[in-house]
Design a protein around this motif. Structure first.
Motif, short mmCIF file in Angstrom:
data_model
loop_
_atom_site.label_atom_id
_atom_site.label_comp_id
_atom_site.label_asym_id
_atom_site.label_seq_id
_atom_site.Cartn_x
_atom_site.Cartn_y
_atom_site.Cartn_z
N ARG A 180 78.48 63.71 33.80
CA ARG A 180 76.97 63.92 34.33
C ARG A 180 76.86 64.65 35.43
N ASP A 181 77.91 64.39 36.46
CA ASP A 181 77.48 65.39 37.71
C ASP A 181 78.22 66.53 37.43
N ALA A 182 78.90 66.86 36.62
CA ALA A 182 79.25 68.23 36.46
C ALA A 182 78.23 69.08 35.86
N LYS A 183 77.06 68.55 35.38
CA LYS A 183 76.07 69.31 34.76
C LYS A 183 74.96 69.44 35.52
N LEU A 184 75.15 68.86 36.60
CA LEU A 184 73.79 68.91 37.87
C LEU A 184 74.09 70.04 38.52
N ALA A 185 72.76 70.42 39.14
CA ALA A 185 72.56 71.63 40.07
C ALA A 185 73.04 71.15 41.53
N MET A 186 73.76 71.88 42.27
CA MET A 186 73.89 71.71 43.70
C MET A 186 72.51 71.16 44.40
N LYS A 242 69.20 70.79 46.77
CA LYS A 242 68.73 71.78 47.58
C LYS A 242 69.11 71.68 48.83
N LEU A 243 69.23 70.58 49.50
CA LEU A 243 69.44 70.36 51.16
C LEU A 243 70.93 70.16 51.46
N ILE A 244 71.91 70.44 50.49
CA ILE A 244 73.13 70.31 50.99
C ILE A 244 73.74 70.94 52.17
N LEU A 245 73.31 72.33 51.94
CA LEU A 245 73.92 73.42 52.85
C LEU A 245 73.36 73.08 54.37
N PRO A 246 71.97 72.83 54.68
CA PRO A 246 71.56 72.26 56.07
C PRO A 246 72.23 70.95 56.41
N ASN A 248 72.35 84.31 49.36
CA ASN A 248 73.11 84.57 48.06
C ASN A 248 74.50 84.22 47.92
N TYR A 249 75.17 83.43 48.68
CA TYR A 249 76.34 82.89 48.67
C TYR A 249 76.55 82.08 47.33
N PHE A 250 76.03 81.31 47.11
CA PHE A 250 75.94 80.33 45.89
C PHE A 250 74.93 80.96 44.72
N ARG A 251 75.37 81.36 43.67
CA ARG A 251 74.44 81.54 42.55
C ARG A 251 74.42 80.83 41.54
#
Length: 47
Positions: free
Chosen positions: A5-11, A13-17, A44-47
């Protein structure tokens, strides 16, 4: 089951901050000349 399940989830939104603050030991960046603190994130580091 969770890994599939986790492999299909998007990153998140607030992980980088969150990572930036955590890497600084919970301390915020210094004030800029205009008196505001900024989080500096790669563009644009992560796409």
């Amino acid at each position: 089951m969770r890994n599939r399940r986790d492999a299909k989830l998007a990153m998140p939104k607030l992980i980088l901050p969150a990572i930036q603050i955590n890497m600084n030991g919970g301390k915020f960046s210094e004030l800029e000349e205009n008196g505001i603190r900024y989080l500096k994130l790669p563009f644009n580091y992560f796409r």
